[in-house]
Design an enzyme around this catalytic site. Structure first.
Site, PDB file in Angstrom:
ATOM      1  N   ASP A 270      -6.191  -7.604  -3.424  1.00 34.21           N
ATOM      2  CA  ASP A 270      -6.315  -7.795  -1.976  1.00 34.21           C
ATOM      3  C   ASP A 270      -5.340  -8.890  -1.544  1.00 34.21           C
ATOM      4  O   ASP A 270      -5.224  -9.932  -2.189  1.00 34.21           O
ATOM      5  CB  ASP A 270      -7.756  -8.203  -1.641  1.00 34.21           C
ATOM      6  N   ILE A 271      -4.671  -8.637  -0.424  1.00 33.01           N
ATOM      7  CA  ILE A 271      -3.657  -9.579   0.067  1.00 33.01           C
ATOM      8  C   ILE A 271      -4.287 -10.930   0.433  1.00 33.01           C
ATOM      9  O   ILE A 271      -3.622 -11.965   0.381  1.00 33.01           O
ATOM     10  CB  ILE A 271      -2.892  -8.927   1.246  1.00 33.01           C
TER      11      ILE A 271
ATOM     12  N   ASN B 237     -17.983  -2.920   2.673  1.00 32.38           N
ATOM     13  CA  ASN B 237     -18.301  -3.055   4.100  1.00 32.38           C
ATOM     14  C   ASN B 237     -18.171  -1.699   4.794  1.00 32.38           C
ATOM     15  O   ASN B 237     -17.147  -1.032   4.647  1.00 32.38           O
ATOM     16  CB  ASN B 237     -17.353  -4.068   4.749  1.00 32.38           C
TER      17      ASN B 237
ATOM     18  N   GLN C 158     -16.202  -4.286   8.171  1.00 32.94           N
ATOM     19  CA  GLN C 158     -15.087  -3.402   7.798  1.00 32.94           C
ATOM     20  C   GLN C 158     -13.943  -3.568   8.799  1.00 32.94           C
ATOM     21  O   GLN C 158     -14.156  -3.479  10.011  1.00 32.94           O
ATOM     22  CB  GLN C 158     -15.549  -1.931   7.760  1.00 32.94           C
TER      23      GLN C 158
ATOM     24  N   HIS D 182     -13.115   1.340   0.704  1.00 42.49           N
ATOM     25  CA  HIS D 182     -12.678   0.472  -0.389  1.00 42.49           C
ATOM     26  C   HIS D 182     -13.839  -0.376  -0.870  1.00 42.49           C
ATOM     27  O   HIS D 182     -14.731  -0.723  -0.106  1.00 42.49           O
ATOM     28  CB  HIS D 182     -11.510  -0.419   0.037  1.00 42.49           C
TER      29      HIS D 182
ATOM     30  N   HIS E   2     -14.683  -3.999  -2.715  1.00 45.16           N
ATOM     31  CA  HIS E   2     -14.120  -5.316  -3.066  1.00 45.16           C
ATOM     32  C   HIS E   2     -14.699  -5.771  -4.414  1.00 45.16           C
ATOM     33  O   HIS E   2     -15.921  -5.767  -4.598  1.00 45.16           O
ATOM     34  CB  HIS E   2     -14.533  -6.379  -2.044  1.00 45.16           C
TER      35      HIS E   2
HETATM   36  P1  5GP Z   1     -12.651  -4.927   4.901  1.00 40.90           P
HETATM   37  O1  5GP Z   1     -12.750  -6.118   5.821  1.00 40.90           O
HETATM   38  O2  5GP Z   1     -12.269  -3.678   5.664  1.00 40.90           O
HETATM   39  O3  5GP Z   1     -13.835  -4.717   4.020  1.00 40.90           O
HETATM   40  O4  5GP Z   1     -11.475  -5.281   3.908  1.00 40.90           O
HETATM   41  C1  5GP Z   1     -10.134  -4.982   4.142  1.00 40.90           C
HETATM   42  C2  5GP Z   1      -9.345  -5.800   3.174  1.00 40.90           C
HETATM   43  O5  5GP Z   1      -8.017  -5.272   3.114  1.00 40.90           O
HETATM   44  C3  5GP Z   1      -9.190  -7.293   3.563  1.00 40.90           C
HETATM   45  O6  5GP Z   1      -9.795  -8.097   2.551  1.00 40.90           O
HETATM   46  C4  5GP Z   1      -7.695  -7.479   3.666  1.00 40.90           C
HETATM   47  O7  5GP Z   1      -7.256  -8.715   3.156  1.00 40.90           O
HETATM   48  C5  5GP Z   1      -7.128  -6.331   2.875  1.00 40.90           C
HETATM   49  N1  5GP Z   1      -5.817  -5.871   3.311  1.00 40.90           N
HETATM   50  C6  5GP Z   1      -5.459  -5.572   4.588  1.00 40.90           C
HETATM   51  N2  5GP Z   1      -4.168  -5.174   4.618  1.00 40.90           N
HETATM   52  C7  5GP Z   1      -3.725  -5.210   3.334  1.00 40.90           C
HETATM   53  C8  5GP Z   1      -2.461  -4.905   2.726  1.00 40.90           C
HETATM   54  O8  5GP Z   1      -1.493  -4.518   3.362  1.00 40.90           O
HETATM   55  N3  5GP Z   1      -2.370  -5.053   1.381  1.00 40.90           N
HETATM   56  C9  5GP Z   1      -3.431  -5.485   0.628  1.00 40.90           C
HETATM   57  N4  5GP Z   1      -3.220  -5.591  -0.687  1.00 40.90           N
HETATM   58  N5  5GP Z   1      -4.630  -5.784   1.165  1.00 40.90           N
HETATM   59  C10 5GP Z   1      -4.775  -5.653   2.501  1.00 40.90           C
END
Ligand code: 5GP
Ligand code: ZN
Length: 139
Positions: free
Chosen positions: A30-31, A86, A93, A99, A101
């Site tokens: 994750d970035i 999420n 989310q 996805h 985590h």
């Molecule tokens: P969510 O909040 O939807 O559960 O998690 C989305 C996750 O995607 C976040 O933790 C965010 O840092 C990660 N993310 C968003 N854009 C990118 C990207 O371009 N590359 C990577 N590796 N992770 C990303």
């Protein structure tokens, strides 16, 4: 799907620090690195979240998670690991391609705080709720 950041990563159109890939699943760092080694496990086929997943897709997505988790814990020397998913905005989310985590845990001050508020149980209400959910699953 167009304009989906994770579909673009799956297609190799934008870079990611990939750690695992099979015919149905990809995993990459994750970035945001909420903790060191923070990893996302992602189905290659676009689906919004777990609420829209078939059982087959769910089993394909979850099956490599134990080996990825073990490797992550070993390589980072973490003490444990949280698995978080999420579903929808209210649940946090932000990317609407499913996805999971994986978050290696190091100590109580490692930057990740997950807090469950406990409520006194009302066993009558719990029984009714459990019955209603059971019926819905069987419907
Ligand atoms: P969510 O909040 O939807 O559960 O998690 C989305 C996750 O995607 C976040 O933790 C965010 O840092 C990660 N993310 C968003 N854009 C990118 C990207 O371009 N590359 C990577 N590796 N992770 C990303
Ligand atoms: Zn997508």
């Amino acid at each position: 799907m167009e304009n989906c950041i994770f579909c673009k990563i799956v297609a190799g159109e934008i870079p990611a620090s990939k750690i695992y890939e099979d015919s149905e699943v990809i995993a990459f760092l994750d970035i945001s690195q909420a903790t060191k080694g923070h990893t996302l496990v992602v189905p290659k086929k676009h689906v919004r979240n777990v609420l829209e997943m078939s059982e087959e897709m769910a089993s394909q997505l979850f099956s490599p998670i134990p080996k990825i988790a073990r490797a992550l814990k070993k390589v980072t020397s973490a003490s444990g690991l949280n698995i978080i998913n999420n579903n929808e905005t209210i649940a946090g989310q932000t990317v609407f391609h499913a996805h999971i985590h994986l978050l290696p845990r190091y100590n109580k001050e490692d930057g990740l705080a997950i807090h469950f508020t406990e409520h006194d149980p009302n066993f009558e209400e719990l029984g009714l709720l459990a019955g209603n959910i059971q019926k819905e699953i069987q419907a």
